[in-house]
Design a protein around this motif. Structure first.
Motif, PDB file in Angstrom:
ATOM      1  N   ALA A   1     -44.952  55.175 141.894  1.00 52.45           N
ATOM      2  CA  ALA A   1     -46.414  55.219 141.767  1.00 52.45           C
ATOM      3  C   ALA A   1     -47.141  54.428 142.835  1.00 52.45           C
ATOM      4  CB  ALA A   1     -46.821  54.707 140.385  1.00 52.45           C
ATOM      5  N   GLN A   2     -46.471  53.455 143.448  1.00 48.96           N
ATOM      6  CA  GLN A   2     -47.122  52.593 144.429  1.00 48.96           C
ATOM      7  C   GLN A   2     -46.680  52.935 145.843  1.00 48.96           C
ATOM      8  OE1 GLN A   2     -46.141  48.613 143.140  1.00 48.96           O
ATOM      9  NE2 GLN A   2     -47.734  48.585 141.577  1.00 48.96           N
ATOM     10  N   ALA A   3     -47.625  52.891 146.749  1.00 49.54           N
ATOM     11  CA  ALA A   3     -47.313  53.132 148.155  1.00 49.54           C
ATOM     12  C   ALA A   3     -46.710  51.877 148.769  1.00 49.54           C
ATOM     13  CB  ALA A   3     -48.577  53.517 148.920  1.00 49.54           C
ATOM     14  N   PRO A   4     -45.754  52.028 149.676  1.00 50.79           N
ATOM     15  CA  PRO A   4     -45.210  50.837 150.336  1.00 50.79           C
ATOM     16  C   PRO A   4     -46.282  50.171 151.189  1.00 50.79           C
ATOM     17  CG  PRO A   4     -44.410  52.838 151.387  1.00 50.79           C
ATOM     18  CD  PRO A   4     -45.137  53.270 150.152  1.00 50.79           C
ATOM     19  N   GLU A   5     -46.141  48.857 151.369  1.00 53.84           N
ATOM     20  CA  GLU A   5     -47.124  48.134 152.171  1.00 53.84           C
ATOM     21  C   GLU A   5     -47.215  48.714 153.574  1.00 53.84           C
ATOM     22  OE1 GLU A   5     -48.115  43.570 153.665  1.00 53.84           O
ATOM     23  OE2 GLU A   5     -46.567  43.934 152.156  1.00 53.84           O
ATOM     24  N   ASN A   6     -46.095  49.162 154.100  1.00 56.00           N
ATOM     25  CA  ASN A   6     -46.073  49.728 155.450  1.00 56.00           C
ATOM     26  C   ASN A   6     -46.067  51.251 155.408  1.00 56.00           C
ATOM     27  OD1 ASN A   6     -45.982  47.205 156.845  1.00 56.00           O
ATOM     28  ND2 ASN A   6     -43.837  47.007 156.253  1.00 56.00           N
TER      29      ASN A   6
ATOM     30  N   ARG B   1     -46.837  54.911 156.360  1.00 56.55           N
ATOM     31  CA  ARG B   1     -46.948  55.413 157.728  1.00 56.55           C
ATOM     32  C   ARG B   1     -48.323  55.996 158.040  1.00 56.55           C
ATOM     33  NH1 ARG B   1     -41.823  59.274 157.724  1.00 56.55           N
ATOM     34  NH2 ARG B   1     -42.645  59.554 155.616  1.00 56.55           N
ATOM     35  N   ASN B   2     -48.947  56.673 157.064  1.00 51.49           N
ATOM     36  CA  ASN B   2     -50.232  57.323 157.321  1.00 51.49           C
ATOM     37  C   ASN B   2     -50.897  57.685 156.004  1.00 51.49           C
ATOM     38  OD1 ASN B   2     -48.962  59.799 156.449  1.00 51.49           O
ATOM     39  ND2 ASN B   2     -48.117  59.991 158.517  1.00 51.49           N
ATOM     40  N   LEU B   3     -52.089  58.276 156.096  1.00 53.51           N
ATOM     41  CA  LEU B   3     -52.856  58.636 154.904  1.00 53.51           C
ATOM     42  C   LEU B   3     -52.110  59.651 154.043  1.00 53.51           C
ATOM     43  CD1 LEU B   3     -55.430  58.657 153.185  1.00 53.51           C
ATOM     44  CD2 LEU B   3     -56.408  60.321 154.779  1.00 53.51           C
ATOM     45  N   LEU B   4     -51.458  60.626 154.653  1.00 54.92           N
ATOM     46  CA  LEU B   4     -50.794  61.665 153.883  1.00 54.92           C
ATOM     47  C   LEU B   4     -49.625  61.107 153.080  1.00 54.92           C
ATOM     48  CD1 LEU B   4     -50.872  64.706 156.344  1.00 54.92           C
ATOM     49  CD2 LEU B   4     -52.435  64.152 154.473  1.00 54.92           C
ATOM     50  N   GLU B   5     -48.895  60.141 153.633  1.00 51.60           N
ATOM     51  CA  GLU B   5     -47.821  59.508 152.869  1.00 51.60           C
ATOM     52  C   GLU B   5     -48.395  58.717 151.698  1.00 51.60           C
ATOM     53  OE1 GLU B   5     -43.985  56.496 153.377  1.00 51.60           O
ATOM     54  OE2 GLU B   5     -45.421  56.700 155.006  1.00 51.60           O
ATOM     55  N   TYR B   6     -49.521  58.091 151.923  1.00 53.60           N
ATOM     56  CA  TYR B   6     -50.206  57.351 150.858  1.00 53.60           C
ATOM     57  C   TYR B   6     -50.615  58.307 149.739  1.00 53.60           C
ATOM     58  CZ  TYR B   6     -53.802  54.248 148.798  1.00 53.60           C
ATOM     59  OH  TYR B   6     -54.566  53.480 147.950  1.00 53.60           O
ATOM     60  N   LEU B   7     -51.192  59.446 150.098  1.00 55.18           N
ATOM     61  CA  LEU B   7     -51.668  60.402 149.097  1.00 55.18           C
ATOM     62  C   LEU B   7     -50.533  61.025 148.291  1.00 55.18           C
ATOM     63  CD1 LEU B   7     -54.437  62.237 151.174  1.00 55.18           C
ATOM     64  CD2 LEU B   7     -54.753  60.479 149.421  1.00 55.18           C
ATOM     65  N   ALA B   8     -49.324  61.036 148.857  1.00 56.95           N
ATOM     66  CA  ALA B   8     -48.188  61.643 148.160  1.00 56.95           C
ATOM     67  C   ALA B   8     -47.868  60.925 146.857  1.00 56.95           C
ATOM     68  CB  ALA B   8     -46.966  61.651 149.071  1.00 56.95           C
ATOM     69  N   ARG B   9     -48.264  59.662 146.714  1.00 59.31           N
ATOM     70  CA  ARG B   9     -47.975  58.900 145.505  1.00 59.31           C
ATOM     71  C   ARG B   9     -48.670  59.483 144.265  1.00 59.31           C
ATOM     72  NH1 ARG B   9     -44.710  57.492 148.453  1.00 59.31           N
ATOM     73  NH2 ARG B   9     -43.577  55.520 148.540  1.00 59.31           N
ATOM     74  N   PHE B  10     -49.738  60.232 144.479  1.00 63.48           N
ATOM     75  CA  PHE B  10     -50.473  60.793 143.353  1.00 63.48           C
ATOM     76  C   PHE B  10     -49.675  61.880 142.634  1.00 63.48           C
ATOM     77  CE2 PHE B  10     -53.615  58.876 146.045  1.00 63.48           C
ATOM     78  CZ  PHE B  10     -54.536  58.336 145.169  1.00 63.48           C
ATOM     79  N   ASP B  11     -48.721  62.501 143.337  1.00 68.64           N
ATOM     80  CA  ASP B  11     -47.944  63.584 142.735  1.00 68.64           C
ATOM     81  C   ASP B  11     -47.126  63.110 141.540  1.00 68.64           C
ATOM     82  OD1 ASP B  11     -48.934  65.243 144.699  1.00 68.64           O
ATOM     83  OD2 ASP B  11     -47.203  65.003 146.020  1.00 68.64           O
ATOM     84  N   PHE B  12     -46.775  61.831 141.512  1.00 70.06           N
ATOM     85  CA  PHE B  12     -45.945  61.314 140.427  1.00 70.06           C
ATOM     86  C   PHE B  12     -46.680  61.307 139.091  1.00 70.06           C
ATOM     87  CE2 PHE B  12     -44.574  57.511 137.980  1.00 70.06           C
ATOM     88  CZ  PHE B  12     -43.320  57.976 137.595  1.00 70.06           C
ATOM     89  N   VAL B  13     -47.957  60.917 139.087  1.00 72.88           N
ATOM     90  CA  VAL B  13     -48.666  60.762 137.814  1.00 72.88           C
ATOM     91  C   VAL B  13     -49.389  62.023 137.361  1.00 72.88           C
ATOM     92  CG1 VAL B  13     -48.963  58.283 138.163  1.00 72.88           C
ATOM     93  CG2 VAL B  13     -50.769  59.849 138.890  1.00 72.88           C
TER      94      VAL B  13
END
Length: 370
Positions: A76-81, A83-95
């Protein structure tokens, strides 16, 4: 503190100029920040669920996660590092599979408002994309009604006002996005107060949605739009304002606009909804020297502080305030009060309610300073 060079230090995952250490003693204490009443304008429902809520939603949905708490948070949480916005947005798919019923959407909205209350938030706007919650038969209107019901329940239990924003996703087909317009015709609830567009800004520039936004604004709906969150995306900020947005989600690239364009934003009292942790994770900026919060504030641009996604960014509004205080030790209690008054001015509520909030915040900040 880890020394990385003779001129820089590494603190809280961010590189600071060496001379910033001389000002450390001026950083506001966490207990003072906790006392501050706050406004939050930019918070995504599906990115802000607490761990306990996620587990309850899974139980309600009869989904066996078969994960430890640590494994759930890793999903559910994005890693601190990031890589980009799209990797960040991928976390929403889990919930998202957990948010497909009226009961779970109502509970999720209540949970996020509850967390805001713990941050001493007195007014919050929570945004979500109803089109993402229809897999088990809900209509767009029912999804919205579930969220506003959860916010209304939270208001009875906590000392805050909570409203909802309908959010369209830029990567969705226009035919699908246009269906959101009818939500404002069919759902008549005081908690539904505005509209947003979020998602892939680089590949779907704001101008693509001009006709859709025209249909929204002609109904008297107030608009905030994600813009200027990626490098070379400042054009989207200007287009958003032209299309009726009184607030800009993130707006980092406002720093690249001309002096005349920035002065236009000040004159129009355009509010920037900035979220420090998220802004670094999505690579809108990569080092503190690039982050324009204080620079824009000093110019008179109406910046505000927000979490964006409490869970995805593993943050709270308390932590965001603590970061700003640590990054800019000269940022005082009065400065934090000012950005909250900016947020009140930008809130999608009536003038009487704004005046009441202004008066309340002025009194409470005065008590803290006494």
């Amino acid at each position: 503190m880890i020394r990385v060079s003779d001129s820089k230090y590494f603190i809280f995952g961010t590189i600071y100029p060496k001379n910033s250490q001389k000002k450390e003693r001026n950083v506001l204490k966490p207990e003072i920040i906790a006392q501050m009443p706050k406004v939050e304008l930019h918070c995504h429902l599906d990115g802000s669920l607490s761990l306990n809520c996620i587990k309850q939603l899974a139980k309600n949905a009869k989904i066996n996660l078969e994960m430890t708490d640590e494994e759930i948070l890793e999903k559910a949480q994005a890693p601190e590092n990031t890589r980009n916005l799209l990797e960040y947005l991928a976390r929403f798919d889990f919930v998202l599979p957990l948010l497909q019923t009226y009961t779970n959407l109502e509970l999720a909205a209540y949970d996020v408002a509850r967390q805001a209350g713990q941050d001493n938030v007195k007014y919050i706007e929570i945004r979500f994309a109803p089109s993402q919650h229809l897999l088990e038969g809900l209509s767009l209107e029912e999804a919205v009604e579930a969220v506003v019901a959860g916010l209304a329940r939270a208001e009875k239990d906590f000392d805050l006002k909570a409203n909802a924003l309908v959010c369209g996703l830029k990567q969705e087909p226009l035919e699908k996005l246009n269906k959101l317009v009818s939500v404002f015709d069919k759902v008549r609830d005081e908690h539904l107060v505005g509209f947003d567009m979020a998602g892939d800004e680089m590949n779907f520039p704001q101008i693509k949605f001009r006709d859709l936004l025209g249909k929204i604004t002609m109904r008297g709906v107030q608009v905030t739009l994600h813009a200027g969150e990626c490098p070379d995306c400042e054009r989207n900020i200007l287009d958003s304002i032209k299309m009726g947005a009184s607030r800009i989600g993130h707006g980092i690239m406002t720093k690249n606009l001309s002096k005349a364009e920035q002065e236009m934003m000040i004159e129009k009292q355009i509010v920037l909804e900035m979220a420090p942790t998220s802004n670094f994770q999505t690579k809108a900026v990569t080092e503190l020297a690039q982050y324009p919060f204080k620079e824009l504030y000093d110019k008179g641009i109406h910046v505000t502080l927000n979490t964006d996604n409490r869970c995805v960014s593993a943050t709270t509004l308390q932590k965001e305030y603590e970061k700003i205080s640590a990054w800019y030790p000269e940022f005082s209690l009065a400065d934090f009060e000012k950005i909250n008054h900016y947020a009140i001015d930008g809130a999608f509520i009536g003038q009487v309610e704004k005046e009441a909030l202004h008066e309340r915040f002025s009194k409470e900040y005065q008590k803290i300073s006494d």
